[in-house]
Design a protein around this motif. Structure first.
Motif, PDB file in Angstrom:
ATOM      1  N   ALA A   1       0.849  -1.195   0.000  1.00  0.00           N
ATOM      2  CA  ALA A   1       0.000   0.000   0.000  1.00  0.00           C
ATOM      3  C   ALA A   1       0.881   1.240   0.000  1.00  0.00           C
ATOM      4  O   ALA A   1       1.804   1.350   0.813  1.00  0.00           O
ATOM      5  N   THR A   2       0.590   2.160  -0.900  1.00  0.00           N
ATOM      6  CA  THR A   2       1.288   3.438  -0.974  1.00  0.00           C
ATOM      7  C   THR A   2       0.262   4.542  -0.769  1.00  0.00           C
ATOM      8  O   THR A   2      -0.720   4.624  -1.519  1.00  0.00           O
ATOM      9  N   MET A   3       0.484   5.372   0.240  1.00  0.00           N
ATOM     10  CA  MET A   3      -0.533   6.375   0.560  1.00  0.00           C
ATOM     11  C   MET A   3      -0.001   7.411   1.541  1.00  0.00           C
ATOM     12  O   MET A   3       0.980   7.193   2.248  1.00  0.00           O
ATOM     13  N   GLY A   4      -0.675   8.549   1.554  1.00  0.00           N
ATOM     14  CA  GLY A   4      -0.525   9.539   2.606  1.00  0.00           C
ATOM     15  C   GLY A   4      -1.755   9.463   3.486  1.00  0.00           C
ATOM     16  O   GLY A   4      -2.874   9.313   2.988  1.00  0.00           O
ATOM     17  N   VAL A   5      -1.567   9.545   4.807  1.00  0.00           N
ATOM     18  CA  VAL A   5      -2.677   9.360   5.761  1.00  0.00           C
ATOM     19  C   VAL A   5      -2.821  10.604   6.623  1.00  0.00           C
ATOM     20  O   VAL A   5      -1.854  11.061   7.240  1.00  0.00           O
ATOM     21  N   GLU A   6      -4.036  11.144   6.653  1.00  0.00           N
ATOM     22  CA  GLU A   6      -4.329  12.300   7.498  1.00  0.00           C
ATOM     23  C   GLU A   6      -5.481  11.962   8.452  1.00  0.00           C
ATOM     24  O   GLU A   6      -6.533  11.486   8.021  1.00  0.00           O
ATOM     25  N   TYR A   7      -5.248  12.184   9.736  1.00  0.00           N
ATOM     26  CA  TYR A   7      -6.290  12.039  10.760  1.00  0.00           C
ATOM     27  C   TYR A   7      -6.965  13.395  10.930  1.00  0.00           C
ATOM     28  O   TYR A   7      -6.292  14.419  11.088  1.00  0.00           O
ATOM     29  N   ILE A   8      -8.285  13.403  10.924  1.00  0.00           N
ATOM     30  CA  ILE A   8      -9.053  14.630  11.118  1.00  0.00           C
ATOM     31  C   ILE A   8      -9.909  14.454  12.378  1.00  0.00           C
ATOM     32  O   ILE A   8     -10.794  13.598  12.416  1.00  0.00           O
ATOM     33  N   VAL A   9      -9.603  15.239  13.399  1.00  0.00           N
ATOM     34  CA  VAL A   9     -10.269  15.118  14.696  1.00  0.00           C
ATOM     35  C   VAL A   9     -11.211  16.300  14.882  1.00  0.00           C
ATOM     36  O   VAL A   9     -10.827  17.461  14.666  1.00  0.00           O
ATOM     37  N   ILE A  10     -12.443  16.009  15.280  1.00  0.00           N
ATOM     38  CA  ILE A  10     -13.437  17.047  15.568  1.00  0.00           C
ATOM     39  C   ILE A  10     -13.538  17.191  17.079  1.00  0.00           C
ATOM     40  O   ILE A  10     -14.086  16.323  17.769  1.00  0.00           O
TER      41      ILE A  10
ATOM     42  N   GLU B   1      -8.859  12.511  -3.272  1.00  0.00           N
ATOM     43  CA  GLU B   1      -8.988  12.279  -1.836  1.00  0.00           C
ATOM     44  C   GLU B   1     -10.014  11.182  -1.555  1.00  0.00           C
ATOM     45  O   GLU B   1     -11.086  11.156  -2.156  1.00  0.00           O
ATOM     46  N   ASN B   2      -9.662  10.287  -0.641  1.00  0.00           N
ATOM     47  CA  ASN B   2     -10.616   9.313  -0.098  1.00  0.00           C
ATOM     48  C   ASN B   2     -10.881   9.691   1.353  1.00  0.00           C
ATOM     49  O   ASN B   2     -10.050   9.461   2.232  1.00  0.00           O
ATOM     50  N   LEU B   3     -12.017  10.311   1.602  1.00  0.00           N
ATOM     51  CA  LEU B   3     -12.368  10.758   2.941  1.00  0.00           C
ATOM     52  C   LEU B   3     -13.318   9.746   3.567  1.00  0.00           C
ATOM     53  O   LEU B   3     -14.420   9.520   3.063  1.00  0.00           O
ATOM     54  N   LEU B   4     -12.892   9.124   4.678  1.00  0.00           N
ATOM     55  CA  LEU B   4     -13.648   8.068   5.329  1.00  0.00           C
ATOM     56  C   LEU B   4     -14.161   8.564   6.672  1.00  0.00           C
ATOM     57  O   LEU B   4     -13.378   8.952   7.544  1.00  0.00           O
ATOM     58  N   LEU B   5     -15.475   8.573   6.846  1.00  0.00           N
ATOM     59  CA  LEU B   5     -16.089   9.021   8.097  1.00  0.00           C
ATOM     60  C   LEU B   5     -16.187   7.830   9.046  1.00  0.00           C
ATOM     61  O   LEU B   5     -17.135   7.049   8.976  1.00  0.00           O
ATOM     62  N   THR B   6     -15.217   7.681   9.925  1.00  0.00           N
ATOM     63  CA  THR B   6     -15.152   6.500  10.784  1.00  0.00           C
ATOM     64  C   THR B   6     -15.908   6.675  12.100  1.00  0.00           C
ATOM     65  O   THR B   6     -16.258   5.698  12.742  1.00  0.00           O
ATOM     66  N   SER B   7     -16.136   7.916  12.521  1.00  0.00           N
ATOM     67  CA  SER B   7     -16.943   8.198  13.717  1.00  0.00           C
ATOM     68  C   SER B   7     -17.333   9.667  13.671  1.00  0.00           C
ATOM     69  O   SER B   7     -16.912  10.404  12.775  1.00  0.00           O
ATOM     70  N   SER B   8     -18.109  10.095  14.650  1.00  0.00           N
ATOM     71  CA  SER B   8     -18.550  11.489  14.675  1.00  0.00           C
ATOM     72  C   SER B   8     -17.402  12.450  14.964  1.00  0.00           C
ATOM     73  O   SER B   8     -17.481  13.634  14.642  1.00  0.00           O
ATOM     74  N   GLN B   9     -16.311  11.945  15.562  1.00  0.00           N
ATOM     75  CA  GLN B   9     -15.188  12.807  15.928  1.00  0.00           C
ATOM     76  C   GLN B   9     -13.888  12.480  15.198  1.00  0.00           C
ATOM     77  O   GLN B   9     -12.892  13.168  15.391  1.00  0.00           O
ATOM     78  N   LEU B  10     -13.911  11.452  14.367  1.00  0.00           N
ATOM     79  CA  LEU B  10     -12.663  11.053  13.706  1.00  0.00           C
ATOM     80  C   LEU B  10     -12.921  10.672  12.253  1.00  0.00           C
ATOM     81  O   LEU B  10     -13.777   9.837  11.958  1.00  0.00           O
ATOM     82  N   ARG B  11     -12.153  11.285  11.374  1.00  0.00           N
ATOM     83  CA  ARG B  11     -12.197  10.975   9.946  1.00  0.00           C
ATOM     84  C   ARG B  11     -10.782  10.661   9.472  1.00  0.00           C
ATOM     85  O   ARG B  11      -9.800  11.141  10.045  1.00  0.00           O
ATOM     86  N   ILE B  12     -10.700   9.887   8.409  1.00  0.00           N
ATOM     87  CA  ILE B  12      -9.414   9.528   7.831  1.00  0.00           C
ATOM     88  C   ILE B  12      -9.411   9.924   6.365  1.00  0.00           C
ATOM     89  O   ILE B  12     -10.351   9.618   5.624  1.00  0.00           O
ATOM     90  N   LYS B  13      -8.358  10.608   5.962  1.00  0.00           N
ATOM     91  CA  LYS B  13      -8.201  10.983   4.556  1.00  0.00           C
ATOM     92  C   LYS B  13      -6.980  10.256   4.002  1.00  0.00           C
ATOM     93  O   LYS B  13      -5.882  10.337   4.567  1.00  0.00           O
ATOM     94  N   LEU B  14      -7.169   9.538   2.904  1.00  0.00           N
ATOM     95  CA  LEU B  14      -6.093   8.816   2.228  1.00  0.00           C
ATOM     96  C   LEU B  14      -5.870   9.473   0.878  1.00  0.00           C
ATOM     97  O   LEU B  14      -6.752   9.461   0.019  1.00  0.00           O
ATOM     98  N   VAL B  15      -4.687  10.058   0.679  1.00  0.00           N
ATOM     99  CA  VAL B  15      -4.412  10.755  -0.568  1.00  0.00           C
ATOM    100  C   VAL B  15      -2.904  10.874  -0.775  1.00  0.00           C
ATOM    101  O   VAL B  15      -2.192  11.349   0.103  1.00  0.00           O
ATOM    102  N   PRO B  16      -2.410  10.421  -1.935  1.00  0.00           N
ATOM    103  CA  PRO B  16      -3.083   9.530  -2.883  1.00  0.00           C
ATOM    104  C   PRO B  16      -3.127   8.117  -2.304  1.00  0.00           C
ATOM    105  O   PRO B  16      -2.589   7.879  -1.218  1.00  0.00           O
ATOM    106  N   LEU B  17      -3.704   7.185  -3.035  1.00  0.00           N
ATOM    107  CA  LEU B  17      -3.824   5.817  -2.528  1.00  0.00           C
ATOM    108  C   LEU B  17      -3.628   4.821  -3.660  1.00  0.00           C
ATOM    109  O   LEU B  17      -4.263   4.919  -4.697  1.00  0.00           O
ATOM    110  N   GLN B  18      -2.733   3.867  -3.430  1.00  0.00           N
ATOM    111  CA  GLN B  18      -2.595   2.712  -4.319  1.00  0.00           C
ATOM    112  C   GLN B  18      -2.363   1.490  -3.444  1.00  0.00           C
ATOM    113  O   GLN B  18      -1.507   1.505  -2.546  1.00  0.00           O
ATOM    114  N   MET B  19      -3.148   0.444  -3.655  1.00  0.00           N
ATOM    115  CA  MET B  19      -2.991  -0.749  -2.823  1.00  0.00           C
ATOM    116  C   MET B  19      -3.342  -2.008  -3.593  1.00  0.00           C
ATOM    117  O   MET B  19      -4.109  -1.972  -4.563  1.00  0.00           O
TER     118      MET B  19
END
Length: 255
Positions: A75-84, A179-197
């Motif tokens: 897997a090749t990717m950049g990972v960003e955690y987004i906290v609310i 961008e692949n923005l994944l809503l994993t919970s009400s307070q935490l999201r994950i953004k994968l950009v770019p992504l190859q797997m």
């Protein structure tokens, strides 16, 4: 007695001079090695620091071998955690600090990315079904430093389960520059950009034929469609103007 004391003192100084790490201490006449403080380990000091603004995440390539020694996940990717937390905060995964683990089976595989002290993690559960592979479960957590003085330590968890994320034909790789923005919970999201797997089947340990994601396809095809529509409209307007001008030159026929 005085002479013996002097001889003993000179012996102590001689030992201190030739033996590194030995220091004299005034505790009777004993010699004690100096204790060197142990540097704190990374696991003891590392904590993610949330940022108030976004930055492009660094790209890492993460690999996992099966029991046969062959590469089974890449897997090749950049990972960003987004906290609310009252407002939006950001944290980028540093590939140089990541420990990769997991397992590979014939129908199921797991890729787990973990930071020191388990300060953050991101886990992909892969499944192989007929001629497809996809991510059926994604688990994530982050334990950052508090965002304010006096705020309590807090761990944010997220989960996506029973999904069919990034579905791709076996032997091919999922590729997405958008961008692949994944809503994993009400307070935490994950953004994968770019992504190859790619999972399960990686001939010679390399990515197979790339399968473009819908977001990239739309970005590429929509401008082409819009351009074609604009050209068509221009042609229609131009032909209409020529037709009207030609009719006006002919004038009216007399009765």
């Amino acid at each position: 007695m005085v002479q013996r004391a002097h001889k003993g003192g000179w012996s102590l100084f001689f030992l201190a001079a030739i033996i590194p790490g030995v220091h004299l201490q005034r505790n009777g006449s004993s010699i004690q090695p100096a204790s060197e403080p142990e540097p704190p380990s990374e696991a003891q000091i590392y904590k993610p620091v949330l940022q108030p603004s976004e930055a492009i995440p660094p790209i890492g390539t993460y690999k996992l071998n099966g029991l046969d020694g062959k590469l089974c996940i890449k897997a090749t990717m950049g990972v960003e955690y987004i906290v609310i937390e009252k407002k939006t905060w950001y944290f980028n995964l540093d590939p140089s600090r990541v420990r990769t683990s997991g397992y590979c089976g014939k129908k199921a595989a797991v890729l787990s990315l973990t930071l020191p002290n388990n300060a953050a993690s991101l886990q992909f559960n892969f499944r192989k079904e007929k001629k497809l592979f996809y991510v059926t479960k994604l688990t994530v957590h982050v334990s950052p430093l508090p965002v304010c003085q006096g705020c309590a330590n807090k761990t944010y968890f997220g989960l996506l389960d029973h999904e069919k994320l990034f579905a791709t034909a076996d032997g091919q790789s999922f590729n997405c520059k958008s961008e692949n923005l994944l809503l994993t919970s009400s307070q935490l999201r994950i953004k994968l950009v770019p992504l190859q797997m790619q999972a399960f089947t990686l001939p010679k340990g390399q990515y197979g034929k790339e399968v473009e994601c819908w977001a990239d396809f739309n970005k590429r095809i929509i401008p082409i469609i819009i351009g074609a529509v604009v050209v068509t409209l221009v042609l229609i307007i131009g032909l209409t103007c020529l037709f009207i001008r030609d009719r006006s030159r002919q004038g009216y026929d007399r009765l």
